[in-house]
Design a protein around this motif. Sequence first.
Motif, PDB file in Angstrom:
ATOM      1  N   ILE A  75     -22.559   4.055 -44.928  1.00 36.24           N
ATOM      2  CA  ILE A  75     -21.407   4.480 -44.123  1.00 36.24           C
ATOM      3  C   ILE A  75     -21.452   3.803 -42.754  1.00 36.24           C
ATOM      4  N   HIS A  76     -22.612   3.769 -42.140  1.00 26.31           N
ATOM      5  CA  HIS A  76     -22.740   3.124 -40.834  1.00 26.31           C
ATOM      6  C   HIS A  76     -22.480   1.615 -40.929  1.00 26.31           C
ATOM      7  N   ARG A  77     -22.920   0.998 -42.018  1.00 28.40           N
ATOM      8  CA  ARG A  77     -22.627  -0.434 -42.217  1.00 28.40           C
ATOM      9  C   ARG A  77     -21.133  -0.648 -42.413  1.00 28.40           C
ATOM     10  N   PHE A  78     -20.481   0.248 -43.154  1.00 32.42           N
ATOM     11  CA  PHE A  78     -19.031   0.165 -43.348  1.00 32.42           C
ATOM     12  C   PHE A  78     -18.327   0.234 -41.996  1.00 32.42           C
ATOM     13  N   HIS A  79     -18.742   1.182 -41.163  1.00 34.59           N
ATOM     14  CA  HIS A  79     -18.145   1.301 -39.823  1.00 34.59           C
ATOM     15  C   HIS A  79     -18.373   0.035 -38.997  1.00 34.59           C
ATOM     16  N   ALA A  80     -19.559  -0.535 -39.106  1.00 33.64           N
ATOM     17  CA  ALA A  80     -19.890  -1.721 -38.317  1.00 33.64           C
ATOM     18  C   ALA A  80     -19.110  -2.959 -38.758  1.00 33.64           C
ATOM     19  N   ARG A  81     -18.769  -3.041 -40.039  1.00 27.65           N
ATOM     20  CA  ARG A  81     -18.093  -4.241 -40.519  1.00 27.65           C
ATOM     21  C   ARG A  81     -16.570  -4.111 -40.588  1.00 27.65           C
ATOM     22  N   THR A  82     -16.054  -2.926 -40.336  1.00 27.57           N
ATOM     23  CA  THR A  82     -14.602  -2.745 -40.361  1.00 27.57           C
ATOM     24  C   THR A  82     -14.099  -2.464 -38.948  1.00 27.57           C
ATOM     25  N   ARG A  83     -12.894  -2.863 -38.724  1.00 27.03           N
ATOM     26  CA  ARG A  83     -12.245  -2.574 -37.449  1.00 27.03           C
ATOM     27  C   ARG A  83     -12.047  -1.064 -37.371  1.00 27.03           C
ATOM     28  N   GLN A  84     -12.423  -0.475 -36.275  1.00 24.96           N
ATOM     29  CA  GLN A  84     -12.278   0.959 -36.083  1.00 24.96           C
ATOM     30  C   GLN A  84     -11.249   1.235 -34.996  1.00 24.96           C
ATOM     31  N   VAL A  85     -10.412   2.230 -35.220  1.00 25.55           N
ATOM     32  CA  VAL A  85      -9.406   2.616 -34.238  1.00 25.55           C
ATOM     33  C   VAL A  85      -9.573   4.091 -33.932  1.00 25.55           C
ATOM     34  N   LEU A  86      -9.169   4.484 -32.753  1.00 27.82           N
ATOM     35  CA  LEU A  86      -9.249   5.882 -32.344  1.00 27.82           C
ATOM     36  C   LEU A  86      -8.237   6.691 -33.144  1.00 27.82           C
ATOM     37  N   VAL A  87      -8.711   7.765 -33.767  1.00 28.91           N
ATOM     38  CA  VAL A  87      -7.824   8.613 -34.590  1.00 28.91           C
ATOM     39  C   VAL A  87      -6.820   9.280 -33.683  1.00 28.91           C
TER      40      VAL A  87
END
Length: 117
Positions: free
Chosen positions: A105-117
């Motif tokens: 899950i942490h790797r997924f977060h690190a490799r995907t663009r994250q936006v503020l909900v």
Amino acid sequence: MTRNDRKIDELRRRIPSFTCIAGCHDCCGPVTASPEEMARLPVKTEAEHASALAELSCPHLGRHGCEVYGERPLICRLFGTTPRLPCPNGRRPVYMIDTKTEQEIHRFHARTRQVLV
């Protein structure tokens, strides 16, 4: 369905669940999510986002708790399932999340663009 959508679904299935205290929202706050996770949530106005952020809350938190519980982002699902994000009320699943899944899950977060909900 995109590769990221499939990964989100796979990871969701591997996160243990538990019952929260009714009406509790102690772990709800500003979080980030991938665009694929955001696409699953109802669109909120800029004013709703600004108001929630000013209160260090989530725009999807209503009077009776999370209004998007079934579609909540991965980070929200981690709360209470790992010692690194404990439930402030001591709730937890019978078995905590396995280390491999949490790292994925942490790797997924690190490799995907994250936006503020």
